[in-house]
Design an enzyme around this catalytic site. Structure first.
Site, PDB file in Angstrom:
ATOM      1  N   ASP A   7      29.569 159.729  58.028  1.00  0.00           N
ATOM      2  CA  ASP A   7      28.567 160.789  57.873  1.00  0.00           C
ATOM      3  C   ASP A   7      28.961 161.902  56.897  1.00  0.00           C
ATOM      4  O   ASP A   7      30.098 162.378  56.913  1.00  0.00           O
ATOM      5  CB  ASP A   7      28.366 161.412  59.272  1.00  0.00           C
ATOM      6  CG  ASP A   7      27.283 162.455  59.331  1.00  0.00           C
ATOM      7  OD1 ASP A   7      26.111 162.073  59.282  1.00  0.00           O
ATOM      8  OD2 ASP A   7      27.610 163.661  59.430  1.00  0.00           O
ATOM      9  N   GLU A  50      28.036 157.653  53.632  1.00  0.00           N
ATOM     10  CA  GLU A  50      26.762 158.363  53.469  1.00  0.00           C
ATOM     11  C   GLU A  50      26.974 159.502  52.491  1.00  0.00           C
ATOM     12  O   GLU A  50      27.626 160.498  52.814  1.00  0.00           O
ATOM     13  CB  GLU A  50      26.246 158.952  54.785  1.00  0.00           C
ATOM     14  CG  GLU A  50      24.824 159.497  54.616  1.00  0.00           C
ATOM     15  CD  GLU A  50      24.543 160.847  55.267  1.00  0.00           C
ATOM     16  OE1 GLU A  50      23.363 161.215  55.336  1.00  0.00           O
ATOM     17  OE2 GLU A  50      25.480 161.541  55.687  1.00  0.00           O
TER      18      GLU A  50
HETATM   19  C1  GLC Z   1      24.054 163.335  58.010  1.00  0.00           C
HETATM   20  C2  GLC Z   1      23.174 162.761  59.094  1.00  0.00           C
HETATM   21  C3  GLC Z   1      22.250 163.836  59.571  1.00  0.00           C
HETATM   22  C4  GLC Z   1      23.065 164.976  60.133  1.00  0.00           C
HETATM   23  C5  GLC Z   1      24.086 165.472  59.108  1.00  0.00           C
HETATM   24  C6  GLC Z   1      25.122 166.329  59.754  1.00  0.00           C
HETATM   25  O1  GLC Z   1      23.340 163.670  56.870  1.00  0.00           O
HETATM   26  O2  GLC Z   1      22.522 161.632  58.643  1.00  0.00           O
HETATM   27  O3  GLC Z   1      21.358 163.349  60.525  1.00  0.00           O
HETATM   28  O4  GLC Z   1      22.231 166.016  60.502  1.00  0.00           O
HETATM   29  O5  GLC Z   1      24.777 164.428  58.489  1.00  0.00           O
HETATM   30  O6  GLC Z   1      25.964 165.559  60.565  1.00  0.00           O
END
Ligand code: GLC
Ligand code: MG
Ligand code: CA
Length: 600
Positions: free
Chosen positions: A242, A316
């Site tokens: 993440d 991500e």
């Molecule tokens: C990422 C997740 C999102 C979350 C953020 C903070 O972007 O996909 O849902 O709010 O990280 O953890």
């Protein structure tokens, strides 16, 4: 060098830019012409799989509290097999006070009660593995909940934890305490929050309740690897990682002063909204890549020492293309994620995009991707408006077709297989912190991620078969009566049936190993060809526009007659098995056809 790689290299080397911009013909060059099938490299389990993202809170509720849970997921694992996917990724299931619905973790080593227990988790992994499904978890290294022990200890300056988070003294201006810098949180407002207890500010790039770890602290780095291995030991096959671009922030200078970010000049944003400043001190800091490369080393070592299959890391990262590609690895040969998510279909394309835009965006990834790496395609997730809502409902099959026919890994967000759209969530029902932080304003829906998180539509019963609760945590979208899994299983033609046909087709060697060619045949019609010597050729023909379009395939070398319709989108008048003439094909708006042609 493997055959696939040879082809990719040759394909790139042999890219012939046609006379018309956008008409690029990829030629497959390899000493050909024997009828021997090519020798194909054996792929690792993840290289051509379909990953299905589950948002646990909204997938299936087993105990009637209106909240999805692990037992619910366990009871529907067969659905994933039936859909033809190879792996599931669950958004966070760890202990959390749920300010950001699990992305604010208070105990990284335990399961959130409302989702179930460690025993449920073990059962889920065991059953998934028995069904041939891999299980990926969400790994959230950037921050912890302010309710976590880590944070409490750090706030109390307990030895060993003092610098676990990013703490900073207030700046005194005319005798008044001010925030250390002008940095803005992703959810709006300052990244700095004052702790009365510690008389210092801590940094949070997301919600106030999500304190950023200090990745300049060795103890933090060690702990994060420990967490990763803890779940691997319990059967996780890898992680979606993440929010990595936010791992580091610029450090203060020798006097403890944090630099301000210049203003971006974006006039559409309020001063408290992310993007109002340039984010040069809060995103994409080069230091973060070494941490990612260390994670890769840790999981690879674990797999090697335990004689296990590959454990994957999926990054991500919403970043520019260069910073995105660095996640794969660097020039010095260090390797990182198995892949960074390819968000281009979300961030660059929309209902207004032409076939040329599609072709351009697809080639863009291949142009920058380091040689020998595996591409991937994302059409939606729990942070973005759903695929048919961003594009058009009549494009669902064509978009799923692209996802499944393009080389590499396909990623499906729960509901894409049945064409689920965003649900409407009123201000009263809004629970997403990104929307709540906007206040009851007319534009909260621009920021809200609730609409793409409404419960999954299993059938046409109460709450779409998601839950027996009188009230679910988010309302069920109204269109579930028409759009639901059971109805689509019962219908002879449906998005789900198309999806199944596509995932079945993916098992063909042409799709797992073949070369590809993508081009715009006209302003609105896209052609994707997958080709592998001695094997059938498959092509996706897709009208991405909102008017009918007539095209010819006569000049496409890789497609020889007879052309058979193999799969057709739900509103197409062509039935699978019929042949079509390549000279003139009229496609309805959104119509998509998968064609099969004999080997060339
Ligand atoms: C990422 C997740 C999102 C979350 C953020 C903070 O972007 O996909 O849902 O709010 O990280 O953890
Ligand atoms: Mg429940
Ligand atoms: Ca950070």
């Amino acid at each position: 060098m493997s055959w696939t790689r040879t082809v990719i290299v040759a394909v790139i080397a042999a890219a012939v830019v046609g006379t018309v911009v956008g008409l690029v013909v990829w030629a497959v060059m390899r000493e050909t012409s024997t009828t021997e099938p090519p020798e194909l490299r054996e792929l690792d389990w993840w290289e051509h799989t379909v990953i299905y993202q589950i948002y646990p809170r909204s997938f299936k509720d087993s105990d009637g509290d209106g909240i999805g849970d692990l037992k619910g997921i366990i009871s529907e694992l067969e659905h994933l097999v039936d859909a033809g996917v190879g792996a599931l990724w669950m958004s966070p299931i760890f202990k959390s006070p749920m300010y950001d619905f699990g992305y604010d973790i208070s105990d990284f080593y335990d399961i959130q009660e409302e989702y179930g227990t460690m025993a449920d988790f073990n059962e889920l992994v065991e059953k998934a593995h028995a069904l041939g499904l891999k299980v990926l978890l969400d790994y959230v290294p950037n921050h912890a909940s302010t309710y976590s022990e880590y944070f409490k200890k750090s706030e109390n300056r307990e030895p060993g934890y003092e610098d676990y988070f990013v703490w900073a003294d207030p700046v005194r201006v005319n005798g008044v305490n001010q925030e250390p810098s002008n940095w803005i949180s992703q959810f709006g407002g300052s990244v700095w929050e004052f702790s009365e207890k510690r008389q210092q500010y801590y940094l949070h790039q997301f919600a106030i309740e999500q304190a950023d770890f200090n990745f300049r602290e060795q103890a933090v780095k060690d702990e994060m690897i420990k967490i990763m291995l803890f779940w691997i030991e319990r059967g996780a096959d890898g992680f979606r990682v993440d929010a990595i671009p936010h791992l580091f922030e610029t450090a203060p200078d020798a006097n403890g002063v944090y630099p301000d970010e210049p203003l971006s000049g974006n006039m559409f944003l309020r001063p408290d909204q992310a993007g109002y400043t340039t984010q040069i001190h809060t995103r994409d800091l080069i230091e973060l890549y070494d941490v990612v490369y260390d994670w890769r080393e840790a999981v690879d070592n674990w797999a090697k020492n335990n004689g296990s299959e590959t454990k994957v890391l999926l990054a991500e990262a919403y970043a520019n293309i260069s910073m995105t590609m660095l996640y794969y690895g660097d020039e010095k040969g260090r390797i990182g994620a198995h892949f960074p998510f390819n968000f281009d279909f979300i961030t660059t394309l929309s209902a207004e995009s032409s076939a040329r835009d599609f072709a351009y965006v697809i080639r863009h990834w291949f142009t920058y991707m380091p040689q020998g790496q595996v591409p991937n395609w994302v059409f939606g997730n729990h942070d973005q408006s759903r695929m048919p809502s961003r594009f058009r409902s009549n494009m669902v099959d064509g978009l799923n077709g692209l996802n499944m026919l393009l080389p590499g890994v396909a990623i499906t967000y729960q509901g894409e297989e049945i064409g689920m759209k965003d649900g409407f969530v009123s201000w009263e029902d809004t629970v997403d912190v990104a929307a709540l932080n906007q206040g009851n304003s007319s534009n909260y829906l621009e920021f809200s991620r609730d609409p793409c998180r409404t419960p999954y539509h299993w059938d046409n019963s109460t709450n779409a078969g998601f839950s027996t609760a009188p009230k679910t945590w988010l309302p069920v979208a109204e269109d579930y009566i028409e759009i639901n899994l059971q109805a689509q299983k019962d219908a002879s033609v449906s998005h789900y049936k198309v999806y199944q046909a596509l995932t079945r087709l993916r098992k063909e060697k042409t799709l797992s190993h073949g070369a590809f060619d993508v081009q715009a045949l006209s302003l609105n019609t896209l052609l994707l060809v997958r080709h592998l010597r001695t094997h059938d050729t498959y092509a996706l023909l897709f009208n991405v526009g909102s008017v009918s379009d007539t095209v010819s395939l006569s000049n496409v070398d890789l497609l020889s007659e007879p052309l058979t319709v193999y799969i057709s989108s739900v509103h197409s008048t062509r039935t699978p098995g019929s042949t079509i003439s390549s000279s003139s094909i009229t496609l309805l708006p959104g119509e998509a056809l998968v064609l099969r042609a004999p080997p060339t």
